[in-house]
Write an enzyme that holds these catalytic residues in place. Structure first.
Site, PDB file in Angstrom:
ATOM      1  N   LEU A 230     -45.832 -18.379  -8.759  1.00 15.40           N
ATOM      2  CA  LEU A 230     -44.678 -19.008  -8.102  1.00 15.40           C
ATOM      3  C   LEU A 230     -44.330 -18.268  -6.817  1.00 15.40           C
ATOM      4  O   LEU A 230     -44.017 -18.903  -5.795  1.00 15.40           O
ATOM      5  CB  LEU A 230     -43.465 -19.011  -9.050  1.00 15.40           C
TER       6      LEU A 230
ATOM      7  N   ASP B 176     -40.468  -1.558  -8.307  1.00 16.14           N
ATOM      8  CA  ASP B 176     -40.632  -1.680  -9.758  1.00 16.14           C
ATOM      9  C   ASP B 176     -39.260  -2.023 -10.318  1.00 16.14           C
ATOM     10  O   ASP B 176     -38.366  -1.174 -10.354  1.00 16.14           O
ATOM     11  CB  ASP B 176     -41.153  -0.362 -10.361  1.00 16.14           C
ATOM     12  N   ILE B 177     -39.096  -3.268 -10.721  1.00 13.17           N
ATOM     13  CA  ILE B 177     -37.752  -3.696 -11.144  1.00 13.17           C
ATOM     14  C   ILE B 177     -37.313  -3.037 -12.457  1.00 13.17           C
ATOM     15  O   ILE B 177     -36.147  -3.138 -12.827  1.00 13.17           O
ATOM     16  CB  ILE B 177     -37.617  -5.243 -11.223  1.00 13.17           C
TER      17      ILE B 177
ATOM     18  N   ALA C 280     -42.103 -11.064 -13.459  1.00 18.47           N
ATOM     19  CA  ALA C 280     -41.872 -11.141 -14.907  1.00 18.47           C
ATOM     20  C   ALA C 280     -43.132 -10.723 -15.645  1.00 18.47           C
ATOM     21  O   ALA C 280     -44.212 -10.642 -15.063  1.00 18.47           O
ATOM     22  CB  ALA C 280     -41.507 -12.581 -15.301  1.00 18.47           C
TER      23      ALA C 280
ATOM     24  N   TYR D  64     -40.995 -13.150 -25.794  1.00 15.08           N
ATOM     25  CA  TYR D  64     -40.899 -13.561 -24.387  1.00 15.08           C
ATOM     26  C   TYR D  64     -39.577 -14.309 -24.160  1.00 15.08           C
ATOM     27  O   TYR D  64     -38.819 -13.984 -23.237  1.00 15.08           O
ATOM     28  CB  TYR D  64     -42.098 -14.437 -24.026  1.00 15.08           C
TER      29      TYR D  64
ATOM     30  N   LYS E  54     -36.464 -13.160 -21.817  1.00  7.34           N
ATOM     31  CA  LYS E  54     -36.001 -13.983 -20.681  1.00  7.34           C
ATOM     32  C   LYS E  54     -34.515 -14.353 -20.863  1.00  7.34           C
ATOM     33  O   LYS E  54     -33.782 -14.449 -19.891  1.00  7.34           O
ATOM     34  CB  LYS E  54     -36.864 -15.246 -20.554  1.00  7.34           C
TER      35      LYS E  54
END
Ligand SMILES: NC(=O)c1ccc[n+]([C@@H]2O[C@H](COP(=O)([O-])OP(=O)(O)OC[C@H]3O[C@@H](n4cnc5c(N)ncnc54)[C@H](OP(=O)(O)O)[C@@H]3O)[C@@H](O)[C@H]2O)c1
Length: 277
Positions: A11, A32-33, A56, A121, A125
């Site tokens: 995306l 690096d989140i 993600a 997952y 999220k």
């Protein structure tokens, strides 16, 4: 300036291409989140007005065996982005998933339906959605069944398998809306343009099973592959999946005036773009 985090992903690539010189892209080599320090440093240096988080952990089955990483990237990392965007007065756009739902509703999901993830997952999220709200100026865009030119996806898997096999068994009891990342990027841009906040659903319109999608891919690509049916139970993947997780996208249409094209038209557009690539 709009900052796309996860710009090298499927995306992220299409988001960058759509936004052109209005955007700047960063990925794991730059930010690096999962590190609050790294996230704050990049955002306070670049000072974007909008951050679109496309980063993600997206391998749904791997998340089952590495829940810590899934929660760090998909959950905690979004919290760091929310705090850092809030402190510089920027808006946070978080991309989320139909897998926050359990698929038992039987009709398309609305934004305010109660989430109940079936797998790690989806849980991670959902944690990300809740953490995004640390910044009051946030937009959460839930989507599903993505494919695009710049990442692993179902369309490419089917086209690859067609080179080796003339018969394939594909799951026929999971229903959703295959969504082209170019159309999703357009819908995110429309939501930003319209200054929408809160949760929105965005997926190509109409729905099908993975089995019908596979047959459509072969028909549109002019390949003669026989597709037989199988159940999710027979496939026996590590992560449980919702059986019916189509997303009602009417709020997107009402508030941003944007409607994603029917999934089969999007598939045709993708195959043309792929041939020209
Ligand atoms: N794919 C789908 O079918 C689907 C369906 C519904 C929702 N979504 C959501 O849509 C969004 C985009 O998905 P996608 O398939 O385009 O993702 P993708 O292709 O897997 O790209 C994700 C990008 O994030 C990077 N990344 C991973 N960990 C990071 C970290 N700690 N810090 C910074 N960057 C990191 C990845 O780098 P590496 O490659 O080096 O790890 C990769 O470049 C995600 O939020 C996803 O959950 C996807």
């Amino acid at each position: 300036m709009i900052l796309v985090v996860g710009a090298n992903g499927m995306l992220g690539h299409d988001m960058m291409a759509l936004l052109g010189d209005r955007a700047r892209g960063v990925d794991i080599a730059d930010i690096d989140i999962t590190s609050m320090e790294s996230t704050e440093r990049v955002l306070t240096t670049l000072r974007p007005s909008v951050v679109i988080n496309c980063a993600a952990c997206t391998n749904v089955d791997n998340c089952e065996s590495d829940a810590d990483t899934a929660m760090q990237v998909n959950g905690e990392g979004v919290g760091y982005l929310a705090m850092a965007t809030r402190s510089i007065g920027a808006r946070l756009v978080q991309v989320s998933t139909d897998y926050v739902f359990d698929g038992s509703k039987g009709t398309p999901y609305h934004e305010d339906d109660a989430p109940r993830p079936l797998n790690i997952y989806g849980e991670s999220k959902l944690a990300g959605e809740m953490n995004a709200a640390f910044n009051p100026d946030h937009l959460i865009v839930r989507t599903q069944w993505l494919y695009g030119l710049h990442g692993k996806n179902f369309v490419e898997t089917m086209l690859g398998l067609a080179k080796e096999k003339d018969t394939l068994a594909v799951v026929d009891d999971q229903i959703g809306s295959p969504t082209w990342t170019v159309d999703l990027a357009r819908s995110i841009a429309a939501l930003i343009e319209s200054k929408c906040q809160g949760i929105y659903h965005a997926a190509n319109s109409g729905f099908c099973s993975w089995n019908e999608f596979a047959r459509s891919i072969f028909e549109e690509a002019g390949l003669s592959v026989t597709v037989t049916g199988m159940t999710t139970e027979q496939l026996n993947r590590p992560a449980r999946r919702p059986l019916y997780s189509t997303l009602d996208c009417s709020k997107l249409e009402q508030d941003a005036g944007f409607r994603l094209q029917p999934w089969r038209d999007a598939l045709r557009s993708y195959l043309s773009a792929r041939a020209a690539h």
